[in-house]
Each structure stands twice: as C-alpha cells, then as structure tokens.
Design an enzyme around this catalytic site. Structure first.
Site, short mmCIF file in Angstrom:
data_model
loop_
_atom_site.label_atom_id
_atom_site.label_comp_id
_atom_site.label_asym_id
_atom_site.label_seq_id
_atom_site.Cartn_x
_atom_site.Cartn_y
_atom_site.Cartn_z
N PRO A 13 0.85 -1.21 0.00
CA PRO A 13 0.00 0.00 0.00
C PRO A 13 0.88 1.25 0.00
CG PRO A 13 0.01 -1.04 2.16
CD PRO A 13 0.73 -1.97 1.24
N SER A 260 7.91 4.91 9.45
CA SER A 260 7.82 3.70 8.63
C SER A 260 6.39 3.19 8.56
CB SER A 260 8.73 2.63 9.20
OG SER A 260 8.09 2.01 10.29
N LYS A 261 6.22 2.19 7.73
CA LYS A 261 4.88 1.62 7.55
C LYS A 261 4.33 1.03 8.84
CE LYS A 261 5.35 0.89 2.69
NZ LYS A 261 4.96 0.21 1.50
N ARG A 262 5.23 0.61 9.70
CA ARG A 262 4.79 -0.04 10.94
C ARG A 262 4.45 0.97 12.05
NH1 ARG A 262 8.34 -2.71 8.88
NH2 ARG A 262 7.56 -4.47 7.69
N ASP A 263 4.84 2.22 11.86
CA ASP A 263 4.65 3.20 12.93
C ASP A 263 3.19 3.52 13.21
OD1 ASP A 263 7.26 3.38 13.59
OD2 ASP A 263 7.70 5.02 12.21
#
Ligand code: GLU
Length: 498
Positions: A13, A260-263
C-alpha cells in the site's frame, strides 16, 4: 514546459511519504500548466503485489490529483514498465556496443560464495572495477566463449561498467551540488536474467522517452542518482538530463528516525491514505476512513517538508498550486505531527459548506438508515467542533440508532439525577413549538432555562443522556434542533418509564 512524473513501485500500500511525492510533483506541474504523469515501475516482479497498483490510482482519485498522462485505461498499460520490456533492451544494447556495459555470467551461488568469504575476513564485497577482473564476464572471458555461452542461453545479466575513482556531480534543486565517487559504487545490474530491466535502467530510459524535465522524489533515491547521471552520459543524453530534487524524509513524531509503515500501529494514527487488508488479515484504516477530508490530507502533507514563508497554515489545493516552490523545501527531515493533522482537518471541515460535507459523507461512507434532513442538520451544527468526519457519523448513529449506541455507564449515572418535573415542563413547551429553525430552537431553549431559573449545568448531562445517550456531541439546543421536535419529545418521554 514542466513535465514531471510520479513513479511508484506497486510493492505494497502506498505510504504517506509516497503520496507527498505525488503531491509535490502535481503542485509543481500545475503551477505552470505543465504535465503530471504517472508511471508504474513494476520491473521487480518478485516484489509486486496485486492490489497495490489499483490502490495507487484510487488514492490519487480520492485526492483529486489526477495525472495528465498514464492515467486512462489505455495509457495505464502503455506507461507500465512491465509492458515496455522491448524498449529498454534497445538501450542496453547501445550501452553494450559502446563498451559502457558488459555481460556477466556469474551465478547467484558464485556471488553468494564470494560475498561470504569476504564477510568472514571482515570485508564488504561488491562487484566493481576491481573485483570484476576476477569474475566471469565479457571483460574477462575470451570473446568466442562469450558467444558460446550466449548461444547456449546461459543465464546472464548486463552490468554498468564504472571507471575507478571518477567524480560524479549533479545539482540537486534542494541540496545544491552533490558529489559521489565511483569508487564507492558497484557495477549496477541494468538488465536481469529474467529479461527485465532493473529500476535504474527502466527509470532513466522512461524519464528520457517521456521527456521528463524534473525528477522530484524521496531522499532515499539520492544514492541512485549518480548511476542515473552516468547512464544519461553514457547513452549520449547529457542534454536531456532532467533536473533532480530529493525531498526530505518524513520523520516520526519524536524526530527519532524515519516514519515507517509499521509506525501507524505503534503511534495509533494512520500512515496510509486508504484502508487495506494487511498480511495478517487485519483491516488497516487509512486517512480517508479515519475521517480526513482529502483537501485536509493534502494540506497536511504539503506542510511536511515545505513552508510558505508566511504564517498561513490552512491552504486550499488552488492556493498550494500558486504558492508552492522548490526553494522553500527544507533539506532536513520533516517531523510528522498527528495533532497538527487533526487541527488542519478540523479547519477544513469547519470551512466547508454543509452541502459539500453532506455530499462527501453520503458518497464516501456507508450510512444505514439515511435520514437526509437529520444528517444535514447534524453536519450544520457538528462541523464547527469536530476534528474528524467520523465524529459526525458517530453522532448520527446516536441520533438514529439511539438504543444500540447508548453509553450505559454514563446513561445509568445521569438518569438518576433527572429532574422529572422539569423534563415534563420541557415536553409541554416543546409541543407548542411551530418554528423548528435553529435560531428559534436556540431562543426557545434559552427562554426555557431563564423562565424556570435553571442553570444548564444542573440539567445538561441528564438531558444529554436522554436525548443522545452519550456524553459528547453537540449542545442541548443543537441536539433538539437536529432531532427535531417530535423525536426530541419521544426521547424525553422515556422519563415515564424510569
Ligand atoms: N519506483 C521508485 C519508487 O518506488 C521511483 C523512484 C523515482 O521516482 O525515481 O519510489
């Protein structure tokens, strides 16, 4: 004429950093009636995920950042790199002919083996101007053997031949002069054994063929730029080289590292524009579903790395197009702030017309039991106080589906404090009302409190419990206005059951 492109790889995404890149390109193009292109860079088929391409297009559509090229069905195909394989081949052949590139036959195992050996002796190995002399490639093997290997379809790659200790310079519009030394670079693969070009090759060829004048992209691509510059030079396209601008990183709220994407999970705010289903089958909400207006999301992204040089913080897309300039993009990372994002969204909601918000909500959110007039009235009163569109939807559910949305703890506590005679009196007075306009209801409720000498503090919460079933939401007279006389009376009549 300015011609810029957004060139995402559909590997997952689209992250907000990618959306910001698209936005800056869009603003830069539109400012001078230039062209904004979209090109899907899917040469690394092992990393391509199926939904990612549509996700990119849907995001641009939601935001209204519609590309001038590469967007309609036909051009989408034409501009997608996996459909352009043959084009890149011709450019690679040209580099091979001129000696700027060479063929390498080393297998994956051979490369891994040599990397491991170097690693053990504490050195980092790379395929470069020194090590290539000991490898199996068209520079070291006799030409008849090369012919033989090619004739028998031996898997091979094409590598860019870099000279040792050469300085590569280019002017970055944000960073000024940037210098790299080729001794620190490896002989990048340009063409892979699967017949696909690598990112570097396809990116440069397409920027050239698509007449791109400015490459505006994230800072993570800065190390690739000397390779790109060398490719332009070696292809004899020096005069066609675009100008480069590398955007600052988006940083976490505490400034500690790249966002980041995980944040998103960690900090509890969205880092994606639209919702998607994650690898572990969880629905991850985007900015849209969280309740951001597209223009607010754009406004927030515009200020992450760029500033107008004035005090202005709330911008329409049109104002951004007029005021945007690369000169005012900062070199240092931009700290993300979700509170600021909410404040910007609040302002855009507040400044929008009720008609616009109504249409936006009905079009973009699934609403069960749509009661148009009630929703319209609710938006009218809610838009000045909420931060998110979804707060309006929550209030709507409390209005429409009261029973299922009661905050039980709050309700039970407040209901004990109810002053029945006052509520009965209120019902009687409400029954006499003919004019249900907002100003009239406001006036009516004020008079009711005054005549009976009641302080709102003493009946506010119990009335809120009866009318909406929850603590937050519009003021009491606003709730009466939104629900309308009949529904208000019906809710108040619950006191007879208590
Ligand atoms: N395909 C690269 C990406 O995924 C594009 C980098 C560029 O704009 O050159 O971001």
């Amino acid at each position: 004429m300015r011609r810029v492109r957004f060139a995402p790889s559909p590997t997952g995404p689209l992250h907000i950093g990618g959306v910001r890149t698209a936005l800056y390109n869009y603003l830069f193009a539109k400012q001078e009636n230039g062209k904004f292109l979209i090109r899907i860079e899917d040469t690394d088929q092992t990393r391509t995920v199926s939904y990612a391409e549509n996700y990119i297009f849907e995001t641009l559509e939601w935001l209204g950042l519609i590309p001038d090229e590469g967007y309609n069905q036909e051009e989408r195909k034409q501009y997608k790199q996996s459909n352009r394989k043959d084009i890149y081949k011709q450019f690679v052949d040209k580099l091979l002919e001129s000696g700027a590139a060479y063929i390498a036959f080393d297998t994956q195992e051979e490369l891994e083996h040599i990397r491991e050996l170097s690693h053990k002796s504490g050195r980092q190995w790379q395929y470069d101007s020194i090590t290539r002399q000991y490898m199996r490639n068209s520079l070291t093997l006799p030409s008849d053997e090369v012919e033989k290997l090619l004739a028998s379809n031996t898997p091979h790659v094409v590598r860019l031949k870099l000279d040792r200790n050469e300085e590569v310079r280019f002017d970055d519009l944000i960073r000024g002069t940037v210098v790299f030394n080729t001794s620190n670079l490896d002989d990048k693969i340009l063409f892979k054994s699967d017949g696909m070009p690598t990112y570097h090759m396809a990116n440069v060829v397409d920027d050239h063929l698509m007449n791109i004048t400015h490459v505006i992209r994230g800072e993570e691509w800065l190390p690739s730029t000397p390779i790109h510059v060398l490719l332009y030079l070696k292809l004899g396209l020096k005069d066609r080289m675009p100008k480069f601008a590398h955007l600052p990183l988006l940083l976490r709220p505490d400034g500690n590292g790249k966002l980041s994407k995980r944040d998103g999970e960690k900090y509890g705010f969205p880092v994606f524009p639209l919702q998607f289903i994650s690898e572990n089958n969880v629905l991850v909400k985007g900015y849209k579903e969280t309740g951001f207006l597209p223009q607010a999301f754009i406004n927030m992204l515009a200020l992450l790395g760029w500033n107008p040089g004035t005090e202005q913080e709330i911008f329409s897309l049109e104002e951004l197009i007029q005021q945007f300039s690369i000169d005012r993009i900062s070199k240092s990372g931009a700290k993300f702030s979700y509170d600021k994002a909410l404040w910007i969204n609040h302002n855009h909601i507040k400044n929008s017309s009720t008609e616009y918000l109504f249409d936006y909500i009905v079009k973009n959110f699934q609403i069960e039991n749509l009661e148009k007039e009630l929703l319209f009235r609710l938006i009218e009163v809610d838009k000045i106080r909420v931060n998110l569109i979804t707060e309006i939807l929550e209030d709507y559910r409390s209005c429409i589906d009261y029973e299922n949305n009661i905050d039980k703890e709050f309700f039970n506590l407040q209901i004990q404090k109810i002053n029945k005679p006052i509520v009965e009196n209120l019902i009687e007075n409400l029954q006499k009302i003919n004019d249900e306009s907002k100003s009239h209801i406001d006036e009516f409720f004020k008079n009711f409190l005054n005549t009976n000498n009641i302080k709102i503090g003493s009946i506010g919460l119990p009335l809120r419990a009866l009318l909406l079933g929850k603590k937050t939401g519009p003021s009491i007279s606003e709730i009466i206005y939104v629900l309308g006389k009949n529904l208000t009376i019906k809710r108040l009549e619950k006191i007879y059951e208590i």
